[in-house]
Design an enzyme around this catalytic site. Structure first.
Site, PDB file in Angstrom:
ATOM      1  N   PHE A 170       0.809  -1.219   0.000  1.00  0.00           N
ATOM      2  CA  PHE A 170       0.000   0.000   0.000  1.00  0.00           C
ATOM      3  C   PHE A 170       0.839   1.264   0.000  1.00  0.00           C
ATOM      4  CE2 PHE A 170      -2.891  -3.088   1.812  1.00  0.00           C
ATOM      5  CZ  PHE A 170      -4.041  -2.835   1.074  1.00  0.00           C
ATOM      6  N   ASP A 222      -4.615 -11.208   4.647  1.00  0.00           N
ATOM      7  CA  ASP A 222      -3.157 -11.135   4.511  1.00  0.00           C
ATOM      8  C   ASP A 222      -2.498 -11.328   5.879  1.00  0.00           C
ATOM      9  OD1 ASP A 222      -0.775 -10.895   3.181  1.00  0.00           O
ATOM     10  OD2 ASP A 222      -0.768  -8.700   3.202  1.00  0.00           O
TER      11      ASP A 222
HETATM   12  N1  LIG Z   1       1.666   0.272  13.832  1.00  0.00           N
HETATM   13  C1  LIG Z   1       2.913  -0.152  13.650  1.00  0.00           C
HETATM   14  N2  LIG Z   1       3.827  -0.065  14.629  1.00  0.00           N
HETATM   15  C2  LIG Z   1       5.076  -0.516  14.429  1.00  0.00           C
HETATM   16  N3  LIG Z   1       5.537  -1.060  13.298  1.00  0.00           N
HETATM   17  C3  LIG Z   1       4.674  -1.175  12.287  1.00  0.00           C
HETATM   18  C4  LIG Z   1       3.328  -0.732  12.391  1.00  0.00           C
HETATM   19  N4  LIG Z   1       2.701  -1.010  11.232  1.00  0.00           N
HETATM   20  C5  LIG Z   1       3.621  -1.594  10.444  1.00  0.00           C
HETATM   21  N5  LIG Z   1       4.805  -1.676  11.053  1.00  0.00           N
HETATM   22  C6  LIG Z   1       6.051  -2.244  10.511  1.00  0.00           C
HETATM   23  O1  LIG Z   1       6.212  -1.818   9.174  1.00  0.00           O
HETATM   24  C7  LIG Z   1       6.351  -2.949   8.317  1.00  0.00           C
HETATM   25  C8  LIG Z   1       5.663  -2.655   7.002  1.00  0.00           C
HETATM   26  O2  LIG Z   1       4.275  -2.638   7.231  1.00  0.00           O
HETATM   27  P1  LIG Z   1       3.211  -2.698   6.071  1.00  0.00           P
HETATM   28  O3  LIG Z   1       1.915  -2.985   6.687  1.00  0.00           O
HETATM   29  O4  LIG Z   1       3.307  -1.503   5.209  1.00  0.00           O
HETATM   30  O5  LIG Z   1       3.753  -3.813   5.143  1.00  0.00           O
HETATM   31  P2  LIG Z   1       3.565  -5.349   5.135  1.00  0.00           P
HETATM   32  O6  LIG Z   1       2.512  -5.774   6.085  1.00  0.00           O
HETATM   33  O7  LIG Z   1       4.914  -5.946   5.277  1.00  0.00           O
HETATM   34  O8  LIG Z   1       3.131  -5.570   3.663  1.00  0.00           O
HETATM   35  P3  LIG Z   1       1.715  -5.391   2.950  1.00  0.00           P
HETATM   36  O9  LIG Z   1       1.117  -4.092   3.329  1.00  0.00           O
HETATM   37  O10 LIG Z   1       2.121  -5.447   1.538  1.00  0.00           O
HETATM   38  O11 LIG Z   1       0.906  -6.559   3.380  1.00  0.00           O
HETATM   39  C9  LIG Z   1       5.724  -4.118   9.074  1.00  0.00           C
HETATM   40  O12 LIG Z   1       6.310  -5.304   8.738  1.00  0.00           O
HETATM   41  C10 LIG Z   1       5.976  -3.756  10.527  1.00  0.00           C
HETATM   42  O13 LIG Z   1       7.204  -4.286  10.952  1.00  0.00           O
END
Ligand SMILES: Nc1ncnc2c1ncn2[C@@H]1O[C@H](COP(=O)(O)OP(=O)(O)OP(=O)(O)O)[C@@H](O)[C@H]1O
Length: 407
Positions: free
Chosen positions: A129, A242
């Site tokens: 995203f 997911d």
């Molecule tokens: N609220 C939060 N607090 C701390 N770290 C976070 C938070 N949200 C996400 N992250 C960190 O940022 C990383 C990237 O998050 P994001 O949700 O964008 O990607 P993803 O889950 O790896 O992939 P996708 O969105 O493609 O499923 C996560 O793996 C996590 O370690």
């Protein structure tokens, strides 16, 4: 080009667009000027051409792939400007390109982008995203997830995103990451949630290898409780789609919270585009946890999350070692087409655990238990295994995990 020169050139582009000077606009674009360049008020050449009624310039800018729906500081799109000044032909052109006038914000959850100081935030991750940054908002450290310009351009996605956020705004549970607000009427769109500084389960397992049974059961219960809250949401269940270790964040108190729920709809894994996006971002990790019916583009329901859950729980007991050597997509193919499943090697599973995992990854979605049942079973396993009253903090196995055969 230095900064003042760029600003001057942007000014020229906007000036030519407002005066209907097609040759001037074309020359600058051919020289490499970004077609969506903005002035300090967030106005683009398309805003100005649409306001002034220069149909030929509007067509020219669109030929150069101008964003149809950039939003200026007043929250206006080019179509809003064209409507205001009654330029009917331009309205038709923009509407044919899915132009829109205004999106409805999130009311009390709407945040102004200026409050977030994204530039000063610390980058912590990137997903399909967009990017995640840690920023300070109203005195509190929060996680700000910017939504990519590509997704923000499609009015249908924007509408679904805002609807989805309005839904998330009403959710609250100890095992789900708390939504705090969002920027939806300015660009970039941003979703703001609580920040969990201890990292995600993927990183933890990379660092520690397999987890001890007590921690694995406690984490499994955290995930199941968070997911059950989402699945039992009324009137409609919220399906994560997911669920994976990267989306499970560690909370200070040695517990996990589920993140990234609710947005799965926008990147429906059934669409080719969504798969392309996963590949584009290099985030093919999702395949590892994907239910066979999702991978095979079949009809699916909330039990896909139960499947992902089972793979995660098995990994907590076994460690993620073997996965490093296999392509995520080949794992998904083996699971979907050959019905292969990960192998149990660890000696640490308490009685009842392997059976529960096997039920959760059943090929037949209808045979998988609900999270409500999973919780009851895990609580029983926890109680009967004597894992209930021991110290919840940091009891991880120090041993290097034994190598196990994945399939
Ligand atoms: N609220 C939060 N607090 C701390 N770290 C976070 C938070 N949200 C996400 N992250 C960190 O940022 C990383 C990237 O998050 P994001 O949700 O964008 O990607 P993803 O889950 O790896 O992939 P996708 O969105 O493609 O499923 C996560 O793996 C996590 O370690």
């Amino acid at each position: 080009m230095d900064a003042p020169k760029v600003a001057e050139e942007v000014g020229n582009l906007l000036f030519y667009a407002s005066k209907g000077n097609a040759a001037g606009v074309k020359k600058l674009l051919d020289q490499g000027m970004p077609v969506d360049a903005t002035d300090y008020d967030g106005r683009t050449a398309l805003h100005l051409a649409a306001s002034e009624g220069h149909t030929d310039i509007v067509k020219l800018l669109l030929e150069y792939n101008a964003d149809v729906n950039p939003i200026d500081r007043n929250g206006d799109t080019p179509l809003a400007n064209a409507k205001e000044y009654d330029h009917k032909e331009i309205c038709k052109i923009l509407e044919a390109r899915r132009g829109y006038v205004k999106i409805h914000g999130l009311d009390e959850f709407e945040i102004s982008i200026a409050e977030l100081n994204l530039d000063q935030g610390k980058f912590i991750g990137k997903g399909a995203f967009g990017e995640i940054r840690v920023v300070k908002w109203r005195g509190t450290v929060v996680a700000a997830k910017t939504i990519t310009a590509e997704l923000s351009k499609d009015p249908q996605i924007v509408k679904e995103f805002v609807d989805e956020l309005a839904l998330l705004a009403n959710l609250s549970h100890p095992n789900i990451v708390q939504f705090l607000g969002a920027v939806t009427t300015q660009r970039p769109m941003v979703m703001v949630t609580e920040y969990l500084p201890k990292g995600d389960l993927h990183d933890l397992m990379q660092k520690r290898g397999k987890l001890d049974a007590e921690t694995a059961i406690r984490f499994a219960l955290d995930i199941a409780r968070g997911m059950n809250y989402l699945h039992e949401h009324k009137p409609n269940a919220i399906v994560h789609r997911d669920l994976k270790p990267r989306n499970l964040l560690q909370h200070d108190a040695g517990h996990l919270k589920v993140a990234d729920f609710g947005l799965g709809k926008l990147l429906d894994p059934l669409t080719a585009d969504a798969n392309a996006l996963y590949e584009m971002t290099g985030e093919t990790g999702s395949y590892r946890y994907m239910a066979p019916e999702v991978f095979m583009h079949k009809h699916y329901d909330k039990s896909v999350d139960v499947f992902s859950f089972s793979i995660i729980v098995q990994e907590m007991f076994e460690g993620q070692n073997e996965q490093k050597y296999q392509l995520p997509k080949s794992i998904a193919i083996a699971r979907a087409k050959n019905q292969e499943r990960p192998v149990f090697n660890a000696q640490t599973y308490p009685p009842g655990m392997k059976k529960l995992i096997c039920e959760c990854w059943d090929m037949n979605p209808r045979k998988r238990p609900t999270f409500s049942v999973v919780i009851q079973r895990l609580e029983k396993i926890q109680l009967e295994g004597g894992f209930l009253n021991s110290d919840v903090n940091e009891k991880f196995e120090k041993k290097v995990p034994q190598r196990c055969t994945m399939m």
